[in-house]
Each structure stands twice: as C-alpha cells, then as structure tokens.
Design a protein around this motif. Structure first.
Motif, PDB file in Angstrom:
ATOM      1  N   UNK A   1       0.832  -1.208   0.000  1.00 19.43           N
ATOM      2  CA  UNK A   1       0.000   0.000   0.000  1.00 19.43           C
ATOM      3  C   UNK A   1       0.866   1.257   0.000  1.00 19.43           C
ATOM      4  N   UNK A   2       1.861   1.305   0.881  1.00 22.01           N
ATOM      5  CA  UNK A   2       2.706   2.501   1.005  1.00 22.01           C
ATOM      6  C   UNK A   2       3.601   2.710  -0.213  1.00 22.01           C
ATOM      7  N   UNK A   3       4.126   1.621  -0.769  1.00 21.48           N
ATOM      8  CA  UNK A   3       4.983   1.729  -1.953  1.00 21.48           C
ATOM      9  C   UNK A   3       4.157   2.173  -3.159  1.00 21.48           C
ATOM     10  N   UNK A   4       2.958   1.634  -3.280  1.00 27.13           N
ATOM     11  CA  UNK A   4       2.074   2.044  -4.379  1.00 27.13           C
ATOM     12  C   UNK A   4       1.773   3.537  -4.298  1.00 27.13           C
TER      13      UNK A   4
ATOM     14  N   UNK B   1      10.089   7.631  -6.092  1.00 28.87           N
ATOM     15  CA  UNK B   1      10.734   6.310  -6.051  1.00 28.87           C
ATOM     16  C   UNK B   1      11.744   6.161  -4.913  1.00 28.87           C
ATOM     17  N   UNK B   2      12.343   7.262  -4.466  1.00 26.49           N
ATOM     18  CA  UNK B   2      13.292   7.183  -3.354  1.00 26.49           C
ATOM     19  C   UNK B   2      12.587   6.744  -2.085  1.00 26.49           C
ATOM     20  N   UNK B   3      11.411   7.314  -1.828  1.00 23.12           N
ATOM     21  CA  UNK B   3      10.634   6.912  -0.648  1.00 23.12           C
ATOM     22  C   UNK B   3      10.231   5.448  -0.763  1.00 23.12           C
ATOM     23  N   UNK B   4       9.827   5.029  -1.952  1.00 21.16           N
ATOM     24  CA  UNK B   4       9.455   3.627  -2.175  1.00 21.16           C
ATOM     25  C   UNK B   4      10.639   2.711  -1.871  1.00 21.16           C
ATOM     26  N   UNK B   5      11.804   3.074  -2.372  1.00 22.26           N
ATOM     27  CA  UNK B   5      13.001   2.273  -2.134  1.00 22.26           C
ATOM     28  C   UNK B   5      13.353   2.173  -0.665  1.00 22.26           C
TER      29      UNK B   5
END
Length: 196
Positions: free
Chosen positions: A19-22, A30-34
C-alpha cells in the motif's frame, strides 16, 4: 487463519508495504518507495522474521508449520521482486526468474510483465504490527543494555522491568512476552506502573 502469528505478522507488514509503496509510486517518489522496501527487508523480513523462523526452515519433518514458513517467505520475496522492479529492474528480474523457475506459479517471462501486487486489506492487522514492533524495540533495548554492561546473551537473567503507561500496552506486551523473553534470554518480565 492456520498460519502462526509470526507469519500473519509479516504478511500484514507486507500488505502495508504494498500500500505505502504504491502510494509513493503514485506520487512519483521512487526514493521513498526504495527506502520503505529496504526498511521492510532489513528490519522486518531479515532481522526478525527469518531469524526467528530459522528452526522452522531447518527442522526435519515437512510439517504444516514448515510449509507455512516457506510459503510465507516465498510470497514476501516474490512481492519484493514485483514492487522493487521499477527501481531495481535487472536484479529484481533475476530474483523473480529464480523464484519462478522453481515454482512455475507465474507464466510471465519477466517480472516486468507481471501485475503490480494488490493490497489484501483483510490481511493487515495493525494490532499485530504494533505488538511485534513493541517486541522488536524492547528486545533491541535489552540487547543493547546487555552489550553495554558486557553481559552476554547466553547468560540468562532473572527479570527485566518494563514501565507501562496503560493497560492496552500491557495487554499487547503480554501477547509477545514469550517472544521477548526467549529473544533476550530473560526468565520473567515485571511491569512497572506509576501507581507502583
């Protein structure tokens, strides 16, 4: 429903991660996703789930518990490959292909041709996530105190004293007390309240 609590916890964390990565990808971050993926992989999957499940992976008989451990780990790794593929395309494709070459669960020839995982909200259990986070934090603090005072983990201690501010936190700690005690090699937990 038959999975052990630790499996249900990591799957809850996994679905929260999806959920959070999406959301991070939707916001073009993308940095936050990584960072979310790295934190999940290091703190939850590797340093807690795999370490605590080590015996389950290696003990002899092929029991339901062992099957559950393997299926849960497989699902986590497969999901990580899928959600990480936009930011680490080559490595995640290799991970996906290696996993899929054994199970043949997906007909895709590349992770980039698969669908992004969908959050299963019914698998998210915030109470369970909070409990395990408390267990991780307390274990980490006790282990660092042991290190600071040069008392090895192999040496059992009689008790640890934990301050608790309300009954809800005490109930959460009670549910993971055996996990904490075994992790830090202590015989009992004594709760301290303001009234004591």
């Amino acid at each position: 429903a038959e999975r052990p609590e630790i499996d249900r916890w990591i799957l809850s964390e996994l679905n929260s991660l999806i959920k959070n990565v999406d959301e991070a990808y939707q916001d073009y971050e993308p940095t936050r996703a990584g960072r979310l993926i790295a934190d999940f992989t290091n703190e939850h999957l590797s340093n807690w789930y795999v370490r605590l499940s080590r015996r389950r992976f290696w003990k002899g008989e092929y029991t339901n518990d062992k099957v559950s451990a393997y299926q849960t780990l497989y699902r986590c790794l497969d999901t990580i490959a899928r959600i990480s593929s936009p930011i680490a395309p080559f490595f995640m494709d290799r991970l996906f292909l290696d996993l899929n070459s054994i199970t043949r669960l997906d007909n895709s020839v590349s992770v980039h041709l698969t669908d992004f995982p969908v959050v299963e909200n019914e698998m998210i259990d915030k109470q369970l996530e909070e409990r395990m986070q408390l267990a991780q934090q307390i274990s980490s603090m006790v282990l660092s105190l042991r290190k600071k005072t040069n008392i090895r983990v192999r040496q059992p201690l009689q008790k640890i004293m934990l301050p608790v501010s309300d009954s809800r936190i005490k109930d959460q700690l009670d549910k993971v007390s055996n996990l904490i005690l075994s992790e830090v090699n202590v015989k009992e937990i004594e709760y301290l309240s303001e009234s004591a």
